[in-house]
Structures are given as C-alpha cells and as structure tokens.
Enzyme design. Structure first.
Site, PDB file in Angstrom:
ATOM      1  N   GLU A 270      -3.854  -0.379  -0.743  1.00 35.41           N
ATOM      2  CA  GLU A 270      -3.940   0.733  -1.692  1.00 35.41           C
ATOM      3  C   GLU A 270      -3.604   2.079  -1.046  1.00 35.41           C
ATOM      4  OE1 GLU A 270      -4.286   0.571  -4.805  1.00 35.41           O
ATOM      5  OE2 GLU A 270      -5.365  -1.257  -5.349  1.00 35.41           O
ATOM      6  N   SER A 271      -4.185   2.344   0.109  1.00 33.00           N
ATOM      7  CA  SER A 271      -4.072   3.704   0.669  1.00 33.00           C
ATOM      8  C   SER A 271      -3.855   3.770   2.175  1.00 33.00           C
ATOM      9  CB  SER A 271      -5.348   4.478   0.333  1.00 33.00           C
ATOM     10  OG  SER A 271      -6.450   3.930   1.058  1.00 33.00           O
TER      11      SER A 271
END
Length: 402
Positions: A270-271
């Site tokens: 995700e990040s």
C-alpha cells in the site's frame, strides 16, 4: 506376506478319471423319477455327500492350475486403490518457491495448488509431508511413505531410484520460466502404469488444465523481487521502517486474528510502510485507507500508524467473513481481492463463474477470469497485481524472519 507356490503334477487323464469317479451315480441317491419323499435324515446325507464331492472337485481344479496363476493372488494393491480407499493423497514435498510454501496454518504455492486441484478431482484430501531435500522425498516415495512426490528433482536422480515422473508443464516449460518458476516442477510416482500416475498425466496435459496451469504460474510469479533494485528497496524498508511499526502490526493482528506478517506485506504494497503517504485519489496513511473505509472502521486519523493498521486489519477481517464459505487455503486471496476492488465486485465475478458451471470458490478460477477479461477492465489488472504482490512480499518476509 511370503508367497507360496504349489507345484502339483496332475496328469490331464488322471484328473479326468478322478472327476468322472466322483460324479458317478450313487446307490444311496434318490432317483429323479421316484415320487418317494425321503426322510430329513436322507436329505441331510445327500446334501453332505454333494458338498463333499464339490469340495473335492474344487481342490483338483485348484491344484491343477499353473503355479504362476496362484502367485497373482498376493499382488500388491495399486497406489490409486490405496488412495481411494483411504480418501487421502499423501505427498512427499520439498519446500520451495515453485513447489509449496507454508504460512501459519495453511499451505499454498504453485505446485501445491496443482496437487490440490488433482486431489479435488479424485475426491480425496491431501496429507503433505515436508522433506529437507529431493532425494529424501523421493526415497520416502519409493519406500511407501507417500503416494507421490512434488519436487524439482533431476531426471537422473529419479531414474536412479527407479521412479516415474510427469513435468507439470507437460512440455510448456517456457510458461514456468517466464514467471521465475523452476521449469522442471514434477509429480513423481512409484510406477508409470499405476492408475494414479496415468490419471495425473491426463489431468495435467488436458488443454483446459494446461491453460489453468499457465494462469496459476502467472499468479505465483517469482520475478517481483529478483531484480537488484526491488530487492534493495524491500530490504531497506524492512530494516529501517518495520522496527517502528512492528509492535502495532503484531497488536492489531492479534486483535483481528491475522498473521502479522501478512499485514506487513499489505502495508508494504500500500505505502512502502510510509505512515504519511497520500495518493492522487485521496487515500492516506500506512494502509492507504479511503475516507469512507476509515470512517466505517472507526479510524479518526488515517495518518496515525496504529489507527491505520487497525483499520486495515478490521476491514480485512470483514472481507474474510464475507467469503467464509471459501476453503481456507484460498480464502486469504479472496479477502485481499475484495479488500482491493470491493466485495460486491468479486461476488459478481463469482456469479458469472457459477452460471458457467465453474467452481466460484477456487482462487485459480477467479484469477483466470481476471486475466481473460483484464483488457476490458483496468481494475482487474490492479487486483491481480495487488494480490500477487502481497503474496510475494509475504513469502519473502517469512523467509527472512525464519
């Protein structure tokens, strides 16, 4: 059991004379033309006499058989019959990126998923036994500790042990190589003529099954972290950032009954474990939650690492619950796909598969549908990459944590 061979010399003429003697009319037997009803004693004697003669005839016929006919009575049971009788297929396997990978309570992997599909077709369950190396696994097969082996062993080794094998690609090795898988993943059997081996060959080399194998190979693509840049970035992130958040991952995973390293893999996807990350579409935080998802999960501050991880863990649990009817071995992939594209979108795909008579609770079938229709829907491409990447990150994290 030791086989005993009876060798009895009975001439054809002698046997014929003896059979004729035993079949001769008896003075004590009733005439078929008599209307006399014999006593009970006479009937019992008659039956005993007939039974005795039949036994004598059977003995002569049995002893007159060739010796080699008698030895077949103790022939070993084919492995296929044993598997079907026990309703269990025992696999001797060596862990690897092309065979199988165990993750806290369930197994997955390219070779394992193929074996699982074969077991489902047979209507049996799998009993997987792990071995440290290929020679140990193959010797276990030869000694009868397993029904088949899942390895990447060399042809030379299998020949030396007198075993028969089938490459799962059925000659399409390039479909494995391009996905970073071992081109010689094989199923090995004690005997080539055993129905278990013959049925496996038909199963793997059927045109439809070959297409499914290639789709499965794409899902288990091992190239993601094989280039130097990706490896370096992945290692650096785990080394520099994970220590700051590991406790939060472990705490939230325990609260929602997840594998904490799975949540780490999701966070990296995700990040890249960046708590302040913001996307062009407005999702934020370490787990990149939308504002709607964050609100639904009770997250007031998306950039707070503990809240973000907790919101992602809670939402993933909801996705697992949504697909509780999917077998555990595939449920995590369904949950991740739903996490990415929404549960309703995934359920619509399931409905389409069901209408076509296709098992909608098998991840390989979902992935095949996404792959076939990716040109018409960019979300399908994103979903395939999302689930495949997290699987790859998870396996790498697990390997490093061991």
């Amino acid at each position: 059991m030791q086989r005993i061979t009876y060798r009895v010399k009975v001439s054809a003429q002698g046997a014929k004379r003896r059979i004729s003697y035993l079949l001769r009319p008896s003075k004590g037997l009733l005439s078929t033309k008599s209307n006399f009803v014999p006593s009970v004693t006479s009937i019992q004697a008659s039956r005993f006499t007939k039974t005795k003669r039949l036994m004598q005839l059977s003995s002569i016929a049995f002893l007159s058989l060739p010796a080699e006919s008698l030895t077949t009575m103790n022939a070993p049971m084919p492995t296929y019959d044993h598997v079907m009788l026990q309703k269990t297929l025992t696999i001797a396997a060596v862990p690897g990126d092309s065979t199988y990978f165990a993750t806290d309570g369930f197994q997955h992997g390219f070779g394992y998923d193929l074996v699982r599909s074969y077991a489902n077709e047979l209507g049996v369950t799998i009993n997987l036994k792990a071995y440290a190396n290929e020679e140990a696994a193959l010797k276990a097969l030869r000694l009868g500790s397993a029904d088949m082996a899942l390895t990447t062993a060399s042809t030379q080794l299998k020949n030396e042990l007198g075993l028969s094998s089938i490459n799962v690609s059925c000659g399409y090795d390039s479909s494995l190589t391009k996905n970073g898988l071992h081109p010689k993943v094989s199923w090995t059997f004690k005997q080539a003529d055993d129905p278990l081996s013959q049925k496996a060959s038909y199963f793997l080399c059927d045109n439809i099954k070959l297409e499914n194998t290639q789709n499965l190979a794409a899902f288990y693509n091992q190239n993601l972290l094989k280039d130097a840049y990706s490896q370096e970035h992945f290692q650096k992130t785990l080394t520099e950032k994970l220590p700051d958040y590991q406790t939060s991952f472990e705490t939230q995973a325990q609260s929602y009954n997840h594998d904490w390293e799975l949540l780490v893999a999701m966070g990296y996807q995700e990040s890249h474990l960046d708590a302040d990350a913001v996307s062009p579409t407005g999702v934020r935080g370490l787990m990149m939650l939308t504002s709607n998802t964050a609100e639904a999960m009770g997250v007031s501050n998306r950039v707070d690492p503990l809240q973000s991880i907790g919101g992602g863990a809670k939402y993933l649990k909801e996705m697992k619950t949504n697909f509780a009817d999917v077998p555990k071995t595939d449920r995590i992939w369904f949950a991740l796909a739903a996490y990415n594209m929404g549960p309703n979108a995934l359920k619509r795909i399931q409905s389409k598969l069901t209408s076509q008579g296709i098992d909608d609770k098998n991840w390989a079938n979902i992935y095949a549908y996404l792959s076939k229709n990716q040109a018409s829907n960019s979300r399908y491409v994103q979903c395939m990459q999302y689930v495949s990447n997290i699987r790859s990150y998870l396996e790498s994290i697990k390997t490093q944590m061991v």
